[in-house]
Scaffold this motif. Structure first.
Motif, mmCIF file in Angstrom:
data_model
loop_
_atom_site.group_PDB
_atom_site.id
_atom_site.type_symbol
_atom_site.label_atom_id
_atom_site.label_comp_id
_atom_site.label_asym_id
_atom_site.label_seq_id
_atom_site.Cartn_x
_atom_site.Cartn_y
_atom_site.Cartn_z
ATOM 1 N N LYS A 290 0.829 -1.204 0.000
ATOM 2 C CA LYS A 290 0.000 0.000 0.000
ATOM 3 C C LYS A 290 0.864 1.256 0.000
ATOM 4 N N LEU A 291 1.957 1.238 0.744
ATOM 5 C CA LEU A 291 2.857 2.382 0.755
ATOM 6 C C LEU A 291 3.446 2.624 -0.631
ATOM 7 N N ALA A 292 3.738 1.540 -1.353
ATOM 8 C CA ALA A 292 4.354 1.665 -2.672
ATOM 9 C C ALA A 292 3.406 2.290 -3.690
ATOM 10 N N VAL A 293 2.112 1.990 -3.588
ATOM 11 C CA VAL A 293 1.167 2.498 -4.594
ATOM 12 C C VAL A 293 0.291 3.626 -4.064
ATOM 13 N N GLY A 294 0.518 4.066 -2.815
ATOM 14 C CA GLY A 294 -0.203 5.203 -2.279
ATOM 15 C C GLY A 294 -1.586 4.893 -1.755
ATOM 16 N N LEU A 295 -1.723 3.768 -1.048
ATOM 17 C CA LEU A 295 -3.000 3.394 -0.462
ATOM 18 C C LEU A 295 -2.892 3.327 1.055
ATOM 19 N N ARG A 296 -4.030 3.269 1.720
ATOM 20 C CA ARG A 296 -4.059 3.165 3.170
ATOM 21 C C ARG A 296 -5.358 2.510 3.591
ATOM 22 N N THR A 297 -5.284 1.635 4.589
ATOM 23 C CA THR A 297 -6.495 1.049 5.152
ATOM 24 C C THR A 297 -7.088 2.007 6.171
ATOM 25 N N SER A 298 -8.372 2.261 6.055
ATOM 26 C CA SER A 298 -9.055 3.210 6.924
ATOM 27 C C SER A 298 -10.272 2.547 7.558
ATOM 28 N N ARG A 299 -10.681 3.053 8.716
ATOM 29 C CA ARG A 299 -11.948 2.624 9.290
ATOM 30 C C ARG A 299 -13.088 3.061 8.377
ATOM 31 N N SER A 300 -14.242 2.465 8.560
ATOM 32 C CA SER A 300 -15.389 2.817 7.720
ATOM 33 C C SER A 300 -15.795 4.269 7.881
ATOM 34 N N ASP A 301 -15.487 4.872 9.043
ATOM 35 C CA ASP A 301 -15.823 6.275 9.257
ATOM 36 C C ASP A 301 -14.709 7.223 8.836
ATOM 37 N N GLY A 302 -13.648 6.678 8.235
ATOM 38 C CA GLY A 302 -12.557 7.512 7.738
ATOM 39 C C GLY A 302 -11.390 7.655 8.678
ATOM 40 N N GLY A 303 -11.480 7.150 9.918
ATOM 41 C CA GLY A 303 -10.403 7.277 10.887
ATOM 42 C C GLY A 303 -9.332 6.210 10.716
ATOM 43 N N PRO A 304 -8.208 6.358 11.431
ATOM 44 C CA PRO A 304 -7.134 5.371 11.333
ATOM 45 C C PRO A 304 -7.518 4.062 12.006
ATOM 46 N N ILE A 305 -7.003 2.961 11.495
ATOM 47 C CA ILE A 305 -7.329 1.655 12.064
ATOM 48 C C ILE A 305 -6.520 1.415 13.329
ATOM 49 N N SER A 306 -6.984 0.468 14.134
ATOM 50 C CA SER A 306 -6.309 0.087 15.365
ATOM 51 C C SER A 306 -5.781 -1.343 15.245
ATOM 52 N N PHE A 307 -5.181 -1.836 16.330
ATOM 53 C CA PHE A 307 -4.669 -3.209 16.342
ATOM 54 C C PHE A 307 -5.777 -4.214 16.057
ATOM 55 N N GLN A 308 -6.970 -3.992 16.637
ATOM 56 C CA GLN A 308 -8.068 -4.933 16.429
ATOM 57 C C GLN A 308 -8.449 -5.038 14.961
ATOM 58 N N HIS A 309 -8.510 -3.892 14.272
ATOM 59 C CA HIS A 309 -8.828 -3.929 12.839
ATOM 60 C C HIS A 309 -7.758 -4.694 12.066
ATOM 61 N N ALA A 310 -6.493 -4.421 12.394
ATOM 62 C CA ALA A 310 -5.387 -5.040 11.654
ATOM 63 C C ALA A 310 -5.350 -6.544 11.852
ATOM 64 N N VAL A 311 -5.584 -7.010 13.084
ATOM 65 C CA VAL A 311 -5.494 -8.450 13.338
ATOM 66 C C VAL A 311 -6.643 -9.201 12.676
ATOM 67 N N VAL A 312 -7.837 -8.604 12.656
ATOM 68 C CA VAL A 312 -8.963 -9.251 11.976
ATOM 69 C C VAL A 312 -8.688 -9.359 10.482
ATOM 70 N N ARG A 313 -8.173 -8.302 9.871
ATOM 71 C CA ARG A 313 -7.867 -8.330 8.447
ATOM 72 C C ARG A 313 -6.787 -9.367 8.136
ATOM 73 N N SER A 314 -5.783 -9.460 9.006
ATOM 74 C CA SER A 314 -4.703 -10.422 8.775
ATOM 75 C C SER A 314 -5.197 -11.860 8.905
ATOM 76 N N LEU A 315 -6.003 -12.134 9.923
ATOM 77 C CA LEU A 315 -6.498 -13.492 10.128
ATOM 78 C C LEU A 315 -7.390 -13.930 8.970
ATOM 79 N N LEU A 316 -8.297 -13.063 8.537
ATOM 80 C CA LEU A 316 -9.152 -13.430 7.407
ATOM 81 C C LEU A 316 -8.364 -13.459 6.115
ATOM 82 N N GLY A 317 -7.304 -12.659 6.042
ATOM 83 C CA GLY A 317 -6.462 -12.675 4.854
ATOM 84 C C GLY A 317 -5.784 -14.011 4.639
#
Length: 265
Positions: free
Chosen positions: A93-120
């Motif tokens: 994402k850093l290479a192509v200029g992207l970022r993962t955001s919360r649905s409300d536009g805020g920065p993600i937390s550890f909980q968001h990141a771990v859920v995305r990684s596990l389902l990934g």
């Protein structure tokens, strides 16, 4: 008449002056490119981890444990840690200029990141990314399954913010506006006023006048005393917008002066 300015898009944030900042969702091709970069990097790390484990393990039991640890670290621990520390930016994402955001536009937390990684692990590695691609194609925000569960989506991070010039104060209303009591406008009304004043020239004259009249009727109860008799709707909205901006600027200057006095800088 349909109100094309009444609602806020789900991918917009509203600043204190009711300036909407759009956070457009990343396109599927960009997401695929960033995902491919992350997958290639993960494969390199997996190969390095397996080679190191094979060189250090003295028996098959240790080799099995080391291999499992390598998988967990590379596929779950590292992606979670990187996205948590960088607030949603993997290497791809850093290479192509992207970022993962919360649905409300805020920065993600550890909980968001771990859920995305596990389902990934399941949708990208076990199922070869097929569910992730299908979900991204049918989702309005290009969300994969991990995004849906975590409440996140991927946005374009490299945006040039261009604000429209401020609406000038109508000279005939300057004295009235300075002494008027202007109540805070609801966010949706403030955004509608700003967008109509700055972009309303693209509407037909009849549609523009209709929207100006309706918005002026909504703003009128929020100001006291009432504007001079015969004030045009556009002039009223422009005066309120310009005066709110002037007062916000004065407040910011006062707060900055207090901070300088207290901190010496």
């Amino acid at each position: 008449m349909a109100d094309i300015y009444a609602g806020l898009d789900a991918d917009q944030l509203v600043t204190g002056e009711a300036v909407t900042l759009e956070l457009p969702a990343a396109s599927v091709p960009l997401r695929l490119l960033s995902g491919l970069i992350d997958v290639v990097l993960s494969v390199v790390l997996l190969l390095a981890g397996f080679l190191l484990t094979g060189a250090l393990a003295s028996d098959e039991a240790l080799l099995g444990v080391g291999s499992v640890l390598t998988l967990v670290v590379v596929l779950v621990v590292l992606p979670t840690a990187v996205e948590t520390v960088t607030r949603g930016r993997s290497v791809g994402k850093l290479a192509v200029g992207l970022r993962t955001s919360r649905s409300d536009g805020g920065p993600i937390s550890f909980q968001h990141a771990v859920v995305r990684s596990l389902l990934g692990v399941v949708e990208i590695w076990v199922l070869s990314g097929v569910p992730a691609v299908i979900s991204a194609l049918v989702s309005p925000r290009g969300q994969r399954l991990g995004d849906h569960v975590a409440g996140t989506y991927v946005v374009r991070d490299r945006l040039a913010l261009v604000l429209t010039p401020p609406v000038p104060m109508p000279p005939e209303l300057a004295a009235w506006a300075r002494t008027a009591d202007i109540a805070p406008l609801p966010d949706r009304l403030a955004v509608s006023v700003r967008q109509l004043l700055s972009r309303g020239s693209g509407l037909s004259p009849a549609a523009r006048e209709g929207l100006l009249t309706r918005l002026a009727q909504e703003v009128h109860p929020l100001v006291s005393p009432a504007p001079p008799s015969g004030t045009a709707p556009f002039a009223l909205l422009a005066a309120v917008q310009a005066e709110r901006r002037r007062r916000d600027e004065e407040r910011l200057h006062r707060e900055a002066a207090v901070r300088r006095r207290l901190t010496g800088r």
